[in-house]
Design an enzyme around this catalytic site. Structure first.
Site, short mmCIF file in Angstrom:
data_model
loop_
_atom_site.label_atom_id
_atom_site.label_comp_id
_atom_site.label_asym_id
_atom_site.label_seq_id
_atom_site.Cartn_x
_atom_site.Cartn_y
_atom_site.Cartn_z
N SER A 151 -73.16 -72.16 77.99
CA SER A 151 -73.99 -70.88 78.12
C SER A 151 -75.22 -71.31 79.00
CB SER A 151 -74.34 -70.49 76.58
OG SER A 151 -75.02 -69.02 76.74
N ASP A 175 -65.60 -62.07 76.92
CA ASP A 175 -67.14 -62.54 77.11
C ASP A 175 -67.82 -61.46 78.14
OD1 ASP A 175 -69.82 -63.42 77.59
OD2 ASP A 175 -69.10 -65.62 78.05
N HIS A 219 -68.47 -64.49 73.83
CA HIS A 219 -69.65 -65.65 74.46
C HIS A 219 -69.37 -66.75 73.48
CE1 HIS A 219 -72.31 -67.37 77.23
NE2 HIS A 219 -73.14 -67.48 76.19
#
Length: 370
Positions: free
Chosen positions: A149, A316, A349
């Protein structure tokens, strides 16, 4: 406000002054980190993990802290990141409230908390502080740097700004720059915090804490961390068993609302709001194209590593799949043996945290080749 530091955390002092990208500097700053496994005599079996916005350095249980970490299923003896082979270092990001110096830390020049006197924070500052830890540990070249991330952004800055510091890279749900949708979501999160009267221009305390703003920010985040497919499969339109109280006619009615509320309340008192603002904005500012005339692909091609793997998931919406494709393509243009791996996980995500059945084999398979 206090910092939220896991037991067993260790520290390295940053150079003083530590000069930051956007013109500020820190004195007496430190970076929190934890380690697993043993560094071999050649010092060539080290892996660095760079985290997302909210995690601390405690990625997994270790001798100093037996509590399960945020990536417990991925890291340890016999696990995908096998600490019987690898010496693993996880750093807590500069600007965080989990041990590394940030807005919730004491400013040595004043004896008071930094709050909004903390200098403007860039992803590059997080990367440079992590590089200092690696050098202090005596590691000249990492076998691999893994970024998740926000950590995927940090890893790219780390590799670009410190040529030769790593042989390989795994970029997990990361990006070379922030996209408008992600910027918009984070802007709303920051606005929710700043509009809470208790935020008080950053001068809150435990008695007057911007809880409503942080709850709203966290709920927005959690909604984007998972996918609509998962929300539907997990909660559907199931209602709570109890009726809404008459005094709150627009209160919680569906199970998904209750889940978000519970998740947010568990988070708000465990993370400093000003730290959230600073790290959130650092992601919006990041664009590796700054180093190549505004062209992100050209910026990525300036990175020199041997091998790379960029992993993303179809569901995502925060760091969409085309961003991991861009990372792989750009690193390949720079000469790396780079692979792009799209996964079908329904968990959006956050899949790298929970869908170990898919991510584990991808990570372990790549590490087996280096």
């Amino acid at each position: 406000m206090t910092e939220f530091i896991p037991p067993g955390t260790r520290y390295f002092d940053l150079p003083s002054p530590f000069v930051m990208k956007r013109g500020g500097e820190l004195r007496g700053a430190r970076i929190a980190y934890e380690t697993w496994g043993e560094l071999n005599a050649a010092k060539d079996n080290a892996i660095l993990i760079l985290t997302g916005l909210s995690p601390d350095a405690h990625a997994a249980a270790n001798e100093a802290n037996p509590e399960a970490g945020w990536w417990e299923a991925m890291l340890g003896p016999g696990k995908p990141i096998d600490t019987d082979r690898w010496y693993v270092v996880c750093v807590n990001s500069l600007g965080s409230c989990k041990g590394s110096t940030g807005p919730a830390s004491v400013n040595p020049a004043t004896g008071e908390l930094y709050r909004l006197d903390f200098p403007d924070l860039a992803i590059e500052d997080v990367a440079n502080s992590a590089a200092h830890v690696i050098r202090e540990l005596g590691i000249e070249r990492l076998a691999c740097v893994i970024g998740n991330s926000m950590g995927g952004m940090t890893a790219l800055a780390f590799l670009l700004l410190h040529p030769g510091i790593a042989c390989s890279h795994i970029n997990i749900s990361g990006a070379a720059r922030a996209l408008p949708f992600s910027i918009a979501i984070r802007s709303l999160q920051r606005e929710a915090i700043r509009l809470d009267p208790n935020w008080n221009n950053g001068h809150y305390d435990d008695e007057r804490y911007p809880e409503s703003g942080m709850r709203m920010a966290r709920k927005l985040g959690v909604i984007t961390y998972r996918s609509a497919l998962e929300w539907d499969g997990r909660f559907g339109r199931v209602r709570l068993e109890s009726d809404r109280p008459d005094e709150d006619p627009f209160g919680l009615e569906f199970q998904v609302e209750s889940y978000l509320e519970g998740h947010a309340r568990r988070f708000v008192r465990r993370y400093d709001p000003n730290s959230y603002l600073y790290l959130s904005r650092s992601m919006d500012w990041f664009d590796i194209g700054e180093y190549a005339g505004g062209d992100a692909a050209a910026g990525l091609s300036k990175i020199r590593i041997d091998k790379a793997l960029a992993i993303g998931v179809h569901t995502d919406i925060l760091f969409p799949l085309q961003q991991q494709q861009e990372v792989a393509d750009g690193l390949r243009a720079g000469g790396a043996d780079a692979e792009f791996l799209p996964l079908e996980s329904p968990q959006g995500h956050d899949a790298f945290l929970v869908d170990i059945a898919r991510f584990g084999p991808a990570v372990s398979g790549f590490l087996a080749t280096i």
